[in-house]
Design a protein around this motif. Structure first.
Motif, short mmCIF file in Angstrom:
data_model
loop_
_atom_site.label_atom_id
_atom_site.label_comp_id
_atom_site.label_asym_id
_atom_site.label_seq_id
_atom_site.Cartn_x
_atom_site.Cartn_y
_atom_site.Cartn_z
N GLU A 33 6.89 -4.40 -11.32
CA GLU A 33 8.27 -4.92 -11.59
C GLU A 33 8.95 -4.38 -10.43
OE1 GLU A 33 9.47 -2.96 -15.65
OE2 GLU A 33 10.29 -5.14 -15.31
N ARG A 34 7.91 -3.24 -9.90
CA ARG A 34 9.60 -2.47 -8.89
C ARG A 34 8.84 -3.55 -7.66
NH1 ARG A 34 7.88 3.44 -6.39
NH2 ARG A 34 7.83 3.30 -3.92
N ILE A 35 7.07 -3.34 -6.92
CA ILE A 35 6.93 -4.50 -6.29
C ILE A 35 7.03 -5.93 -6.44
CG2 ILE A 35 5.50 -2.52 -5.65
CD1 ILE A 35 3.00 -4.77 -6.22
N GLY A 36 7.65 -6.74 -7.33
CA GLY A 36 8.28 -7.83 -7.19
C GLY A 36 7.43 -8.88 -8.30
N VAL A 37 6.69 -8.86 -8.78
CA VAL A 37 5.98 -9.41 -9.72
C VAL A 37 6.82 -9.61 -11.02
CG1 VAL A 37 3.56 -9.60 -11.90
CG2 VAL A 37 3.61 -8.18 -9.10
N ASP A 38 6.56 -11.00 -11.26
CA ASP A 38 7.40 -11.33 -12.55
C ASP A 38 7.39 -11.11 -14.07
OD1 ASP A 38 8.92 -12.61 -14.56
OD2 ASP A 38 8.28 -15.12 -12.95
N MET A 39 7.42 -10.32 -14.14
CA MET A 39 7.02 -9.95 -16.32
C MET A 39 7.01 -11.80 -16.94
SD MET A 39 6.00 -6.63 -15.96
CE MET A 39 5.91 -6.57 -13.91
N GLY A 40 7.77 -12.39 -16.30
CA GLY A 40 7.06 -13.16 -16.96
C GLY A 40 6.13 -13.94 -17.25
N ARG A 41 4.97 -13.82 -16.48
CA ARG A 41 4.06 -14.57 -15.98
C ARG A 41 3.13 -12.75 -15.78
NH1 ARG A 41 5.29 -17.43 -10.19
NH2 ARG A 41 3.17 -18.48 -10.73
N PHE A 42 3.05 -12.12 -16.68
CA PHE A 42 2.31 -10.68 -16.45
C PHE A 42 1.75 -10.31 -17.84
CE2 PHE A 42 1.82 -6.28 -16.76
CZ PHE A 42 1.53 -5.90 -15.39
N ARG A 43 0.43 -9.87 -17.69
CA ARG A 43 0.19 -9.52 -19.20
C ARG A 43 -1.06 -8.76 -18.92
NH1 ARG A 43 -3.70 -15.04 -21.47
NH2 ARG A 43 -5.29 -13.95 -20.27
N TYR A 44 -1.08 -7.42 -20.00
CA TYR A 44 -2.42 -6.69 -20.03
C TYR A 44 -3.83 -6.87 -20.97
CZ TYR A 44 0.00 -3.10 -17.30
OH TYR A 44 0.78 -2.13 -16.20
N ARG A 45 -4.97 -7.32 -20.39
CA ARG A 45 -6.01 -8.15 -21.17
C ARG A 45 -6.87 -7.54 -20.82
NH1 ARG A 45 -10.43 -10.92 -21.33
NH2 ARG A 45 -11.20 -10.81 -19.09
N GLN A 46 -7.57 -6.83 -22.59
CA GLN A 46 -8.56 -6.00 -22.64
C GLN A 46 -9.69 -6.85 -22.72
OE1 GLN A 46 -8.68 -4.94 -26.85
NE2 GLN A 46 -9.66 -2.92 -26.65
N HIS A 47 -10.73 -6.26 -22.10
CA HIS A 47 -12.40 -6.77 -21.66
C HIS A 47 -12.61 -6.77 -22.97
CE1 HIS A 47 -13.25 -5.99 -17.73
NE2 HIS A 47 -11.58 -6.61 -18.10
N LEU A 48 -13.53 -8.24 -23.03
CA LEU A 48 -14.17 -8.16 -24.84
C LEU A 48 -15.36 -7.48 -24.42
CD1 LEU A 48 -13.84 -12.17 -24.53
CD2 LEU A 48 -12.57 -10.97 -26.19
N SER A 49 -16.18 -6.65 -25.66
CA SER A 49 -16.86 -6.17 -25.46
C SER A 49 -18.21 -6.73 -24.26
CB SER A 49 -17.86 -5.92 -27.06
OG SER A 49 -18.44 -6.99 -27.33
N GLU A 108 0.39 -1.65 -0.36
CA GLU A 108 0.13 -0.55 -0.13
C GLU A 108 0.60 0.81 0.52
OE1 GLU A 108 -2.69 -0.92 3.69
OE2 GLU A 108 -3.45 -2.43 2.32
N ALA A 109 2.26 1.25 0.79
CA ALA A 109 2.84 2.26 0.86
C ALA A 109 3.79 2.69 -0.66
CB ALA A 109 3.63 2.61 1.78
N ALA A 110 4.00 1.63 -1.39
CA ALA A 110 4.50 1.58 -2.69
C ALA A 110 3.49 2.44 -3.62
CB ALA A 110 4.62 0.11 -2.68
N THR A 140 13.98 -22.26 1.36
CA THR A 140 12.76 -21.52 0.91
C THR A 140 13.24 -20.26 0.72
OG1 THR A 140 11.27 -23.40 0.87
CG2 THR A 140 10.27 -21.71 0.36
N ARG A 141 12.67 -19.54 -0.22
CA ARG A 141 13.33 -18.20 0.35
C ARG A 141 12.80 -17.10 -1.00
NH1 ARG A 141 17.15 -15.30 -4.52
NH2 ARG A 141 17.08 -17.77 -5.48
N LEU A 142 11.94 -15.95 -0.16
CA LEU A 142 11.15 -15.47 -1.06
C LEU A 142 12.01 -14.26 -1.13
CD1 LEU A 142 7.69 -15.49 1.56
CD2 LEU A 142 7.93 -16.94 -0.60
N ALA A 143 11.99 -14.64 -2.81
CA ALA A 143 13.20 -12.92 -3.45
C ALA A 143 12.12 -11.84 -3.38
CB ALA A 143 13.61 -14.29 -4.38
N MET A 144 11.27 -11.26 -2.55
CA MET A 144 10.65 -10.01 -3.23
C MET A 144 11.85 -9.03 -2.74
SD MET A 144 8.42 -9.84 0.02
CE MET A 144 7.83 -11.70 0.63
N PRO A 145 11.71 -7.54 -3.22
CA PRO A 145 12.30 -6.42 -3.23
C PRO A 145 11.90 -6.70 -2.20
CG PRO A 145 10.19 -6.30 -5.11
CD PRO A 145 9.81 -7.85 -4.28
N PRO A 146 13.53 -6.45 -1.11
CA PRO A 146 13.64 -4.54 -0.23
C PRO A 146 12.73 -3.96 0.59
CG PRO A 146 15.39 -5.02 -1.59
CD PRO A 146 14.70 -5.28 -2.51
#
Ligand code: ATP
Length: 581
Positions: free
Chosen positions: A287-303, A46-48, A468-474
């Motif tokens: 990207e800044r908050i750690g979402v993997d851009m290889g697993r991300f897209r923008y999908r347009q709504h169908l009408s 939320e702060a970011a 196990t590690r959570l490699a999230m941004p500091p």
């Protein structure tokens, strides 16, 4: 749930990220409590968000109540249209999302059944032979019905004043638009943001915090003059965004297209420049908050999928456990909400924009002769006056002849123009009322928290031991630094506890741990994503230095105590990289 989902839910519960609420009472589907790690992670997201969408964009943030009276939701159309498709099993009585059953069926190629009419979804249920997920009975004969998702309540004792828990934070911004317009000194464009709870009585909550009945939204309503205001597209025009447009979704071999924001606008893939701006800005933020851009897209709504208020909409989607899940909706809401609240309240839901200099304009008016209209038209006279007023404003030429014709309730009435008091006056105007258009990015904070966890989850081996590690941004990690004494003896424990408090006083999120072997302590911090660990050892007592260890590389370096807080703050805020120390 997927393997990824099972792993995360187990980790989340064991390490204090989130758990189902009131498990001692059997838990209630769709309600989750964030534990200490989860609440801290959520706060950081939320702060970011606030930093990006409020502070850096120069918008204002407000905080409205979560319950509002019925007329608000009548006006916004939520009472009528905020529904999902419900199918009920006649055998066991369990309710299900009909569209989800169709999408999830192995024979189904339908990606978005929500866009289809209810009858078509019922037909698909019959065609695929979909069975009740709870008891296995056939659902082929069951009707698909609309179910309103709002939680209803009574405001005060009795039932004379129904209210609803808000299904989106946005209405709290719209209902007080006249306040914000005045606060912004009637200067468009301006944005009003809000982070807060929203409630939806989901038919079948699932996938832990991804679909719940109470969740946090972070919404921005950007009010713009469509004729005058343009977004600062140049700031993001080179950002490459992965777009899954309607045409790509409809093409047989369609996939995601990677293009810059500028190309997407120039090639007409994104229609609204404002939406294009927000997609570009947001891609960098995810990207800044750690979402993997290889697993991300923008999908347009169908009408068929567009909300009742939207003309263009794109969802940011993250891949989670093999499914694409909406994380954020970006919509052009036009003037829909302000029109409706103006209509229902009779108030001015617009901004008054002052001209540089007053202008003189011709204004047609009527002043009908009631001593003629009353006897002539009886009860219809009032409506005829209203109609004459509106006709004069929209078509003054209609008053050019001897008579003028108005329609009231399907009847035509011919009125002598001399009885209408029609005149064209010259008036001086100092400005005009403009109803702004609304651009809305609407983020679900819980889904972002889940995505950050899922996308940062890694398993690897360190010194022959699995970790196990959570490699999230500091910046986002719940804890920035773990402080350990090498051993809890010879004053090391005392010095490490003192250091932990000093670092807390310096504004860092710190955890102290002196139990078990040092390797175990590192693993514990890796598992909750703590990016740095500081070890107090004998050299600390002699030379006033400590070891700082980085989570991802497991590298270590020595830093002097006098520079430690500053260094850790720099590492957290991305001002300095660990390799540069
Ligand atoms: P979905 O299609 O997944 O139900 P939606 O299109 O109804 O979502 P919006 O109305 O656009 O969602 O809400 C904005 C954001 O709020 C979503 O992108 C999502 O992140 C979040 N959100 C919506 N419903 C829920 C829910 N039941 N649980 C958690 N987050 C939600």
């Amino acid at each position: 749930m997927s393997d990824e989902g099972d792993r995360l839910t187990e980790l989340a519960k064991r390490r204090g990220f989130f758990n189902q609420t009131a498990e001692a009472y059997g838990g209630v589907a769709g309600f989750y409590t964030y534990g200490p790690q989860g609440a801290a992670l959520k706060d950081n997201v939320e702060a970011a968000w606030r930093d990006r969408y409020v502070t850096r964009e120069g918008h204002m943030e407000i905080n409205a109540p979560t319950i509002m009276p019925e007329p608000v939701f009548e006006a916004s159309s939520h009472l009528e249209t905020f529904t999902d498709m419900l199918v009920e099993c006649a055998e066991c009585g369990e309710s299900h999302r009909a569209d989800h059953l169709v999408e999830d069926h192995p024979d189904s190629a339908v990606e978005d059944a929500e866009a289809l009419p209810n009858e078509e979804v019922a037909d698909l249920i019959a065609e695929y032979g979909v069975a009740c997920p709870t008891c296995g009975a056939a659902l082929a004969e069951e009707p698909v019905e609309d179910f309103n998702l709002m939680f209803e309540t009574n405001i005060g004792p009795g039932s004379s004043s129904p209210g609803y828990l808000r299904p989106e934070t946005a209405q709290g911004i719209f209902v007080d638009f006249p306040q914000w317009a005045e606060y912004a000194r009637n200067q468009l464009p301006f944005g009003v943001a809000q982070i807060g709870r929203a409630y939806r009585n989901e038919i079948s909550p699932r996938k832990s915090i991804i679909r719940v009945r109470e969740f946090t939204q972070a919404e921005l309503e950007h009010f713009v003059d469509p004729d005058e205001d343009e977004p600062p597209l140049e700031r993001v025009e080179d950002v490459v965004i992965p777009l899954y447009s309607v045409s790509q979704q409809e093409a047989d071999d369609g996939g995601v297209q990677e293009m810059t924001v500028r190309e997407a606008v120039d090639e007409g893939v994104i229609d609204s420049d404002w939406l294009a701006y927000y997609l570009g800005l947001s891609k960098e933020w995810y990207e800044r908050i750690g979402v993997d851009m290889g697993r991300f897209r923008y999908r347009q709504h169908l009408s068929g999928e567009l909300s009742h208020y939207a003309s263009e909409c794109w969802d940011a989607e993250g891949e989670l456990g093999g499914d694409w899940v909406e994380l954020t909706g970006f919509a052009t809401r036009g003037t829909y909400d302000l029109d409706k609240h103006a209509e229902y309240t009779g108030e001015e839901f617009s901004v008054f924009q002052q001209y540089d200099e007053p202008v003189t304009v011709e204004r047609p008016t009527v002043d009908p002769e009631m001593s003629y209209l009353g006897p002539e038209f009886g009860g219809a006279a009032g409506d005829i006056v209203d109609e004459l007023e509106s006709l004069a404003a929209r078509d003054p030429d209609a008053f050019d002849g001897e008579t003028v014709t108005v329609e009231v309730d399907g009847d035509s009435h011919e009125i002598p123009v001399e009885q209408t008091g029609f005149a064209v006056e010259e008036v001086t105007e100092s400005g005009e009322h403009v109803r702004p258009h609304i651009i809305e990015p609407s983020f679900g904070v819980g889904r972002l928290v889940y995505t950050v966890l899922a996308h940062s989850y890694e398993e690897d081996e360190v010194d022959g031991e699995e970790r196990t590690r959570l490699a999230m941004p500091p910046e986002i990690a719940p804890t920035t630094v773990g402080v350990f004494p090498l051993m809890d003896k010879d004053g090391l424990g005392e010095r490490a506890r003192e250091l932990a408090s000093e670092l807390r006083e310096a504004g860092l999120e710190v955890t102290y741990d002196d139990s078990g072997a040092i390797g175990r302590r590192y693993r514990r911090q890796d598992e909750v994503g703590t990016p740095f660990c500081v070890t107090v050892d004998y050299e600390t007592l002699e030379e006033a230095t400590v070891t700082v260890r980085e989570r991802d590389s497991t590298e270590q370096t020595r830093v002097s105590l006098s520079e430690l807080a500053e260094t850790l703050r720099g590492l957290r805020d991305g001002d300095v990289a660990f390799g540069e120390l």
